[in-house]
Design a protein around this motif. Structure first.
Motif, PDB file in Angstrom:
ATOM      1  N   ALA A  50     -17.822  14.617  23.682  1.00  0.00           N
ATOM      2  CA  ALA A  50     -16.628  14.076  23.038  1.00  0.00           C
ATOM      3  C   ALA A  50     -15.560  13.714  24.076  1.00  0.00           C
ATOM      4  N   ALA A  51     -15.433  14.544  25.116  1.00  0.00           N
ATOM      5  CA  ALA A  51     -14.448  14.264  26.157  1.00  0.00           C
ATOM      6  C   ALA A  51     -14.824  12.997  26.923  1.00  0.00           C
ATOM      7  N   LEU A  52     -16.129  12.804  27.174  1.00  0.00           N
ATOM      8  CA  LEU A  52     -16.579  11.608  27.888  1.00  0.00           C
ATOM      9  C   LEU A  52     -16.373  10.359  27.042  1.00  0.00           C
TER      10      LEU A  52
ATOM     11  N   GLY B  12     -14.005   9.891  24.929  1.00  0.00           N
ATOM     12  CA  GLY B  12     -12.577   9.596  25.007  1.00  0.00           C
ATOM     13  C   GLY B  12     -12.183   8.964  26.329  1.00  0.00           C
ATOM     14  N   ALA B  13     -12.755   9.467  27.435  1.00  0.00           N
ATOM     15  CA  ALA B  13     -12.419   8.916  28.755  1.00  0.00           C
ATOM     16  C   ALA B  13     -12.876   7.477  28.880  1.00  0.00           C
TER      17      ALA B  13
ATOM     18  N   LEU C  84     -14.697  16.388  36.175  1.00  0.00           N
ATOM     19  CA  LEU C  84     -14.233  17.290  35.128  1.00  0.00           C
ATOM     20  C   LEU C  84     -15.394  18.028  34.477  1.00  0.00           C
ATOM     21  N   LEU C  85     -16.522  17.316  34.313  1.00  0.00           N
ATOM     22  CA  LEU C  85     -17.682  17.943  33.693  1.00  0.00           C
ATOM     23  C   LEU C  85     -18.227  19.068  34.566  1.00  0.00           C
TER      24      LEU C  85
ATOM     25  N   ARG D 149     -18.791  19.430  23.390  1.00  0.00           N
ATOM     26  CA  ARG D 149     -17.374  19.200  23.712  1.00  0.00           C
ATOM     27  C   ARG D 149     -17.261  18.249  24.895  1.00  0.00           C
ATOM     28  N   LEU D 150     -18.192  18.346  25.851  1.00  0.00           N
ATOM     29  CA  LEU D 150     -18.174  17.444  26.994  1.00  0.00           C
ATOM     30  C   LEU D 150     -18.489  16.016  26.567  1.00  0.00           C
TER      31      LEU D 150
ATOM     32  N   ALA E 288     -14.784  11.632  35.056  1.00  0.00           N
ATOM     33  CA  ALA E 288     -15.325  12.525  34.039  1.00  0.00           C
ATOM     34  C   ALA E 288     -16.351  13.471  34.633  1.00  0.00           C
TER      35      ALA E 288
ATOM     36  N   ALA F 296     -15.979  21.877  34.069  1.00  0.00           N
ATOM     37  CA  ALA F 296     -16.116  22.433  32.722  1.00  0.00           C
ATOM     38  C   ALA F 296     -17.385  23.263  32.593  1.00  0.00           C
TER      39      ALA F 296
END
Length: 310
Positions: A40-42, A44-45, A24-25, A37-38, A21, A28
């Motif tokens: 929420a993505a974290l 999920g990961a 990706l961060l 948004r980051l 993550a 991003a």
């Protein structure tokens, strides 16, 4: 040992997810993504890696080499932490194909542990189906090197349903380790050094016996485990003391070599301690014990107060 392996497997999976993550961060952020948004993505990961819903109230830090999570909870919230900080080197980790973590700080951890006839359960951690499962491989295929880990102000509630009478304890835990390695496979070793303090946070019960106070302070340096400031006090009386242990193996669980210790005994009521009225005996004094590396035990009990009932 299964609980330790499971915890290490979860730690490895979570840290590996954080590493992926983080990369990706970093990308991003360079593209102008917003932190919400980051976050929420974290979530999920981590949920995918751990197999349970993850909630993060706020995401902070530099993100490319440091992540600061506030208000983290797992599952229904029974396992939660007020703050988690992780510092790492994602580029070097990716290049060396192992996760290099400079520091992990967990503050305000809240957890509930329950022991049943089926095993030990941690609230919030998904339980697998009652089918035979192999021991999880520590590291999960990714070697992890943690330079420093610190746990601050943890509170753990423990219940044991296997004892004859209720066991309900709430303890406070704090501690730190230095240089902890989790290999991709093979046995996990003790950290290079560690320090921990465990103390009863409120009066509780152990196998039905009232426990008013309990604490210990332990340090690990090399092959020596020193346990100091040990105290147990309740309706059965009180025990104070400490002991040193020389470890013959650094693998988990470690093999014990020589042990030397001393306990001071204060009005110890054996009937209350053993929950057996046949032992109507009260003791006071000191107990000294030595166990050499070959397992031979020498003990000395010096009494300054003793009363035996009929």
């Amino acid at each position: 040992m299964r609980l330790v392996a499971r915890a290490l497997g979860w730690t490895a999976a979570g840290l590996a997810a954080l590493l992926a993550a983080a990369l990706l961060l970093a990308w991003a952020l360079s593209q102008g993504f917003q932190r919400e948004r980051l976050r929420a993505a974290l979530e999920g990961a981590l949920a995918d890696a751990l197999g349970a819903p993850v909630r993060i109230e706020r995401l902070g830090g530099r993100l490319y080499d440091e992540i600061r999570l506030t208000g983290v909870s797992l599952g229904d919230g029974a396992l939660a932490a007020a703050r988690v900080e992780i510092g790492f080197d994602p580029l070097r980790s990716a290049r060396e194909r192992r996760l290099l973590v400079r520091e992990i700080v967990v503050e305000g951890l809240e957890a509930s542990v329950r022991r049943t006839a089926e095993g030990v359960e941690i609230a919030g951690v998904p339980q697998r189906a009652d089918t035979p499962e192999p021991e999880p491989e520590p590291g999960g295929g990714l070697a992890i090197e943690v330079e420093r880990f610190e746990l601050r102000r943890a509170r753990i509630r423990y219940e044991d349903e296997t004892t004859a009478a209720p066991t309900q304890l709430r303890v406070g835990v704090s501690g730190a380790t230095r240089r902890l390695s989790i290999p991709a496979d093979g046995p996990v070793s003790l950290p290079e050094a560690a320090i921990a303090t465990v103390e009863l946070a409120e009066p509780g019960r152990w196998d039905g016996r009232a426990l008013d106070a309990a604490r210990l302070h332990a340090t690990l340096e090399g092959a020596t485990l020193a346990v100091r400031d040990v105290r147990l006090a309740g309706a059965f009386g009180a025990l104070d003391g400490g002991f040193d242990v020389v470890l013959t193996s650094r693998a988990l669980p470690p093999a014990l070599g020589a042990v030397r210790g001393r306990l001071a005994i204060e009005a110890l009521d054996l009937a209350a301690l053993l929950a057996d009225e046949r032992f109507a005996t009260r003791l006071g004094g000191a107990l000294e014990m030595d166990r050499d590396a070959a397992g031979r035990i020498a003990a000395r009990l010096a009494l300054d107060d003793a009363a035996v009932g009929g």
